[in-house]
Design an enzyme around this catalytic site. Structure first.
Site, PDB file in Angstrom:
ATOM      1  N   LYS A  62      47.786 -10.096 -12.953  1.00  0.00           N
ATOM      2  CA  LYS A  62      46.980 -10.846 -13.920  1.00  0.00           C
ATOM      3  C   LYS A  62      46.720 -10.001 -15.155  1.00  0.00           C
ATOM      4  CE  LYS A  62      43.570 -11.397 -11.040  1.00  0.00           C
ATOM      5  NZ  LYS A  62      44.180 -10.782  -9.849  1.00  0.00           N
ATOM      6  N   THR A  63      46.243  -8.789 -14.928  1.00  0.00           N
ATOM      7  CA  THR A  63      45.933  -7.931 -16.069  1.00  0.00           C
ATOM      8  C   THR A  63      47.216  -7.595 -16.825  1.00  0.00           C
ATOM      9  OG1 THR A  63      44.056  -7.047 -14.861  1.00  0.00           O
ATOM     10  CG2 THR A  63      44.796  -5.781 -16.755  1.00  0.00           C
ATOM     11  N   ASP A  90      39.524 -10.965 -19.041  1.00  0.00           N
ATOM     12  CA  ASP A  90      39.929 -10.443 -17.729  1.00  0.00           C
ATOM     13  C   ASP A  90      38.732 -10.504 -16.785  1.00  0.00           C
ATOM     14  OD1 ASP A  90      41.551  -9.383 -15.793  1.00  0.00           O
ATOM     15  OD2 ASP A  90      41.771  -7.398 -16.711  1.00  0.00           O
ATOM     16  N   GLU A  91      38.980 -10.534 -15.499  1.00  0.00           N
ATOM     17  CA  GLU A  91      37.912 -10.533 -14.481  1.00  0.00           C
ATOM     18  C   GLU A  91      36.905 -11.664 -14.737  1.00  0.00           C
ATOM     19  OE1 GLU A  91      38.118  -8.382 -11.997  1.00  0.00           O
ATOM     20  OE2 GLU A  91      39.168  -6.604 -12.742  1.00  0.00           O
ATOM     21  N   GLN A 151      37.473 -11.927  -5.639  1.00  0.00           N
ATOM     22  CA  GLN A 151      37.002 -10.620  -6.092  1.00  0.00           C
ATOM     23  C   GLN A 151      35.704 -10.708  -6.871  1.00  0.00           C
ATOM     24  OE1 GLN A 151      40.052  -7.677  -7.382  1.00  0.00           O
ATOM     25  NE2 GLN A 151      41.437  -9.417  -7.323  1.00  0.00           N
ATOM     26  N   ARG A 167      42.960  -2.130  -3.566  1.00  0.00           N
ATOM     27  CA  ARG A 167      43.185  -1.089  -4.575  1.00  0.00           C
ATOM     28  C   ARG A 167      44.354  -0.205  -4.170  1.00  0.00           C
ATOM     29  NH1 ARG A 167      42.066  -3.661  -8.114  1.00  0.00           N
ATOM     30  NH2 ARG A 167      41.829  -5.208  -6.503  1.00  0.00           N
TER      31      ARG A 167
HETATM   32  P1  ATP Z   1      43.486  -7.102  -9.787  1.00  0.00           P
HETATM   33  O1  ATP Z   1      43.197  -8.455  -9.197  1.00  0.00           O
HETATM   34  O2  ATP Z   1      43.278  -6.033  -8.803  1.00  0.00           O
HETATM   35  O3  ATP Z   1      42.844  -6.902 -11.098  1.00  0.00           O
HETATM   36  P2  ATP Z   1      45.900  -7.792 -11.172  1.00  0.00           P
HETATM   37  O4  ATP Z   1      46.270  -9.150 -10.723  1.00  0.00           O
HETATM   38  O5  ATP Z   1      45.240  -7.659 -12.464  1.00  0.00           O
HETATM   39  O6  ATP Z   1      45.083  -7.085 -10.022  1.00  0.00           O
HETATM   40  P3  ATP Z   1      47.756  -5.860 -12.201  1.00  0.00           P
HETATM   41  O7  ATP Z   1      46.850  -4.698 -12.192  1.00  0.00           O
HETATM   42  O8  ATP Z   1      48.065  -6.517 -13.478  1.00  0.00           O
HETATM   43  O9  ATP Z   1      47.239  -6.939 -11.128  1.00  0.00           O
HETATM   44  O10 ATP Z   1      49.129  -5.498 -11.523  1.00  0.00           O
HETATM   45  C1  ATP Z   1      49.207  -4.854 -10.270  1.00  0.00           C
HETATM   46  C2  ATP Z   1      50.410  -3.934 -10.238  1.00  0.00           C
HETATM   47  O11 ATP Z   1      51.579  -4.696 -10.184  1.00  0.00           O
HETATM   48  C3  ATP Z   1      50.515  -3.063 -11.461  1.00  0.00           C
HETATM   49  O12 ATP Z   1      50.992  -1.810 -11.060  1.00  0.00           O
HETATM   50  C4  ATP Z   1      51.542  -3.784 -12.316  1.00  0.00           C
HETATM   51  O13 ATP Z   1      52.231  -2.909 -13.159  1.00  0.00           O
HETATM   52  C5  ATP Z   1      52.462  -4.368 -11.263  1.00  0.00           C
HETATM   53  N1  ATP Z   1      53.140  -5.603 -11.703  1.00  0.00           N
HETATM   54  C6  ATP Z   1      52.530  -6.721 -12.128  1.00  0.00           C
HETATM   55  N2  ATP Z   1      53.437  -7.665 -12.419  1.00  0.00           N
HETATM   56  C7  ATP Z   1      54.648  -7.139 -12.189  1.00  0.00           C
HETATM   57  C8  ATP Z   1      56.010  -7.622 -12.276  1.00  0.00           C
HETATM   58  N3  ATP Z   1      56.280  -8.855 -12.688  1.00  0.00           N
HETATM   59  N4  ATP Z   1      56.980  -6.774 -11.928  1.00  0.00           N
HETATM   60  C9  ATP Z   1      56.719  -5.525 -11.498  1.00  0.00           C
HETATM   61  N5  ATP Z   1      55.473  -5.008 -11.376  1.00  0.00           N
HETATM   62  C10 ATP Z   1      54.460  -5.814 -11.717  1.00  0.00           C
HETATM   63 MG    MG Z   2      43.351  -6.911 -13.007  1.00  0.00          MG
END
Ligand code: ATP
Ligand code: MG
Length: 788
Positions: free
Chosen positions: A59-60, A246-247, A277, A630
């Site tokens: 997402k981020t 975000d969040e 979360q 995490r």
């Molecule tokens: P959280 O809910 O914990 O905030 P998030 O959904 O924001 O998580 P991110 O932090 O954006 O997730 O991504 C998690 C990991 O996955 C990061 O290391 C990111 O670089 C990797 N990632 C995300 N999308 C891809 C993708 N399409 N291909 C490869 N790696 C990815």
């Molecule tokens: Mg995130």
């Protein structure tokens, strides 16, 4: 173009369409790193977009890429993008990542930040609309409390019965709900002895007179401005072409309203979050905000991401298993194509110190590769705790073994305010000349010894060439201070003299003395009377401090230890283990994560269960989910069967969340000391204490513990009494002679060099020469018999 000031830019609506087309034709290589769903969320630039997806699904990453895409395609200038993150750290990180995606540094994204930071900016521009000057001050908590005390006093309310901190908590709660004094609903009328709303109004008036705001005001004032000045709102609505959040699951009502108003302009709002979360309900966050998004923004594109890129299947499976126990959730599918990796590791310890010791040893071993794992750098490892007081045991241990660490999102244990205060009392008892300590405690808690009185003390001390404490005594003798302050000062000096004498004679164990000092000085009471959200944590830290004293012979030994370890600062840039709370870990990821203290009462926290019932447990469970997710490669959950609180053993049940971990994803580790594999950190304690422990320790009957035993396939620890009592020998003292090799729970092995009453002088192999109480010592050859 740097910010909103360049209003003209607004009206340059006629963005050269050719230029726009040229921009749009620029390559966008960053899109190739996204999966189709993420790509959709990034490329659907117009209209509302909600990305509702589980942890680690990117997402981020998608949000950051969206910013890069907006810039790269020329849809918006950097200063036309409003991007809200949860912490300043996250904001910086996002800016760097956008730059990396675009292959250049991004200049000026003035509207990327936290809600507070963004609101300060807006409020400075329009302060006069809420009767403030643009130079307003932002009060810190202390000032805020001081002001509330004045307001309470002015209303003839007894502050002792109705403490200012309680009012502060209440007003904060109202501000989070976007209630100005006039809007506090009748249902809240009984608050604060039926006078809450009235005091709230008085407090706001005082703030205005002082040209000041508190934290909650930042958002609330801006909201008021938006609600009452359509023209101002309209300008911001037009200015912010794109809004990103975000969040989103952790926004409170006021933040939600603020966003909704701003988004009514271009309606280009993209929010990302995860209902699983949501961990700030206790601070007024409303997970309902995210669930309402489609209603608020009809026609929204809702993107669901299901592929997790962060964690191995075992980690994900464990996290999903735990969160599945929550009833109020949307429910999501998560999958990953990562290699299977390690199972989540679960380990039970005898007590909290053993837990800290084990984690320290494990981390040291991990650096070189252990248990078939790859080597980990310290930067890749994090310890995430539920309560900040848990950090102390780890910090102490790491300082002792020289393992570099950093505490994120707060000061290190011995740097915390309450710990410094308490230690200042101890220092003053040990060293009468410690002026810094005196200054720190003379009016903490408040004794009516303000700046003037303190100045008099300073002058008297200087005139007589003595330390402040002594100067204070002289001042009283001379009658230089009268009234309430004089009485309070006399009491304090009497107290110090009394505690000093007790420390000298050793008539009371030093841990008890420490407690007496904190209690008699009124310091404990100060925090007990305090109903702010941090107060409970501070009291727990104080308990933890007293607990830490147990490892030392006396107060002085402890103070020396702290002085030394604080001096032992590690260099800034070397790799370090990160220690932080679960709350502070939101959004972050680490290859290896330790999750200690999974015990009912600690995690889930008793307070949260008491105050919120099932809702509280569910929020705690989400926190467990945040914690596990995490981890990228390795996740280790641990618990201790006993924790020492105030020198008393308290048994604890393993957290209910442990039983919710799906067995297939869990590997149970055996603590080294448990089955004869070397003696862990557990010590030998008096038989009576053990009896207490055993009777309290229904831990052995808990499902979590039983399961651990059966999984480990080892001799269960279900007959602790006999096996333990075998090694307890209260009369051992008489059997020790000069030269005997012995074992002590804290200091390890050594030889007896002297006997004095019930004390032994021992030359320890590691800890050097020490005097210790004989009943804490066993013959060296019996140390291995200890069953825990
Ligand atoms: P959280 O809910 O914990 O905030 P998030 O959904 O924001 O998580 P991110 O932090 O954006 O997730 O991504 C998690 C990991 O996955 C990061 O290391 C990111 O670089 C990797 N990632 C995300 N999308 C891809 C993708 N399409 N291909 C490869 N790696 C990815
Ligand atoms: Mg995130």
């Amino acid at each position: 173009m740097s910010g909103f000031d360049e209003d003209d830019a607004f009206e340059q609506g006629a963005r050269a369409s050719l230029a726009a087309r040229a921009m749009a034709a620029r390559p966008a290589p960053y899109l190739d790193d996204l999966n189709p769903a993420q790509r959709q969320a990034v490329e659907r630039l117009d209209g509302p977009v909600l990305m509702l997806a589980g942890a680690g699904t990117g997402k981020t990453k998608a949000l950051t890429t969206r910013i890069a895409h907006l810039l790269n395609t020329g849809r918006a200038q950097p200063n036309e993008i409003l991007a809200v993150t949860f912490t300043n750290k996250a904001a910086r990180e996002m800016k760097t990542r956008v730059g990396r995606l675009l292959g250049e540094t991004v200049e000026g994204m003035p509207w990327l930040g936290t809600f507070h930071a963004l609101c300060v900016k807006i409020l400075r521009r329009h302060a006069e609309l809420v009767d403030l000057k643009s130079s307003f001050t932002i009060l810190d908590t202390d000032d805020q409390i001081r002001l509330m005390k004045q307001v309470i006093a002015a209303a003839n309310i007894d502050e002792k019965r109705w403490p200012a901190r309680q009012l502060a908590g209440l007003i904060d709660h109202w501000k989070n709900r976007a209630w100005t004094p006039g809007k506090v609903p009748a249902s809240e009328a009984s608050a604060f002895n039926h006078r809450g709303a009235e005091l709230y109004a008085a407090y706001q008036t005082r703030l205005r007179e002082l040209n000041a705001v508190d934290f909650g005001d930042l958002l609330l004032h801006v909201l008021t401005i938006f609600q009452t000045h359509e023209d101002v709102l309209a300008r911001y609505q037009r200015w912010f072409r794109y809004i990103l959040v975000d969040e989103y699951q952790d926004t409170n009502v006021a933040q939600y309203m603020w966003l909704r108003l701003l988004a009514q302009g271009h309606r280009n709002i993209c929010c990302v979050g995860d209902d699983d979360q949501s961990i700030y309900g206790w601070r007024g966050a409303e997970v309902g905000n995210i669930l309402r998004f489609e209603k608020d923004f009809p026609g929204a594109t809702v993107v669901r991401l299901e592929q997790n890129y962060r964690s191995t299947p075992h980690i994900l499976g464990a996290a999903s298993g735990v969160i599945a126990a929550n009833e109020s959730r949307l429910g999501k599918t998560l999958w990953t194509d990562m290699p299977e990796g390690e199972k989540l590791r679960l380990i039970g310890h005898w007590d909290g110190e053993e837990e800290a010791r084990w984690v320290g040893e494990e981390i040291e071993a991990m650096q070189g590769g252990t248990r078939g794992l790859r080597p980990f750098s310290l930067d890749e490892i994090a310890i995430l705790v539920r309560a900040s007081h848990q950090m102390r045991a780890f910090e102490d241990r790491f300082l002792t073994i020289g393992l570099p660490y950093r505490v994120i999102g707060g000061p290190r244990f011995y740097e915390r305010m309450e710990i410094r205060d308490a230690m200042a009392y101890f220092r003053l008892v040990i060293s009468p000349d410690d002026d810094l300590a005196f200054e720190r405690v003379v009016n903490t808690p408040k004794r009516g010894l303000g700046d003037k009185a303190q100045q008099k003390i300073q002058i008297t001390a200087r005139a007589n060439g003595v330390a402040l404490a002594e100067g204070a005594g002289l001042l009283l003798q001379e009658g230089g201070l009268t009234g309430k302050g004089a009485k309070a000062l006399a009491e304090l000096l009497d107290g110090i003299a009394r505690w000093r004498e007790m420390a000298r004679t050793g008539e009371m164990p030093h841990t008890e003395l420490a407690q007496v000092i904190l209690d008699e000085s009124g310091y404990t009471a100060m925090w007990q009377a305090d109903t702010s959200p941090e107060a409970a944590g501070r009291l727990e830290n104080l308990k933890e401090l007293v607990k830490a004293l147990e490892g030392f012979e006396n107060l002085q030994g402890f103070l020396e230890h702290v002085a030394l370890i604080m001096d032992n600062e590690t260099e800034a840039e070397e790799p370090k283990v990160s220690i932080m709370t679960l709350h502070a870990a939101k959004g972050l990821e680490f290859p290896a994560v330790f999750l200690p203290g999974w015990e009912d009462g600690l995690f889930p926290s008793q307070r949260s269960m008491d105050e919120q019932g099932l809702k509280g447990v569910e929020e705690e469970r989400r926190l467990a989910y945040v914690g596990i997710t995490r981890a990228r490669e390795l996740c280790t959950v641990s618990f201790a069967a006993n924790r020492r609180v105030f020198g008393q053993w308290q048994s604890a049940l393993p957290s209910r969340f442990i039983d919710e971990l799906p067995e297939d994803h869990v590997e149970v580790l055996t603590p080294p000391g448990l089955y004869g594999g070397g003696f862990g950190a557990a010590g030998v304690v008096p038989a009576s204490t053990l009896e207490d422990r055993a009777s309290e320790a229904n831990v052995y009957n808990s499902p979590g513990w039983r399961r651990m035993q059966s999984r480990a396939g080892q001799r269960p620890v279900s007959q602790p009494r006999e096996s333990r009592s075998q090694v307890i020998d209260l009369d051992a003292v008489s059997s020790f002679g000069q030269g005997d090799r012995v074992f002590h729970k804290k200091f390890g092995y050594g030889h007896v060099t002297g006997i004095e009453g019930d004390k032994l002088e021992i030359a320890f192999e590691k800890a050097g020469l020490k005097k210790v109480v004989a009943r804490f010592v066993v013959a060296a050859d019996r140390a291995d018999d200890v069953p825990f």
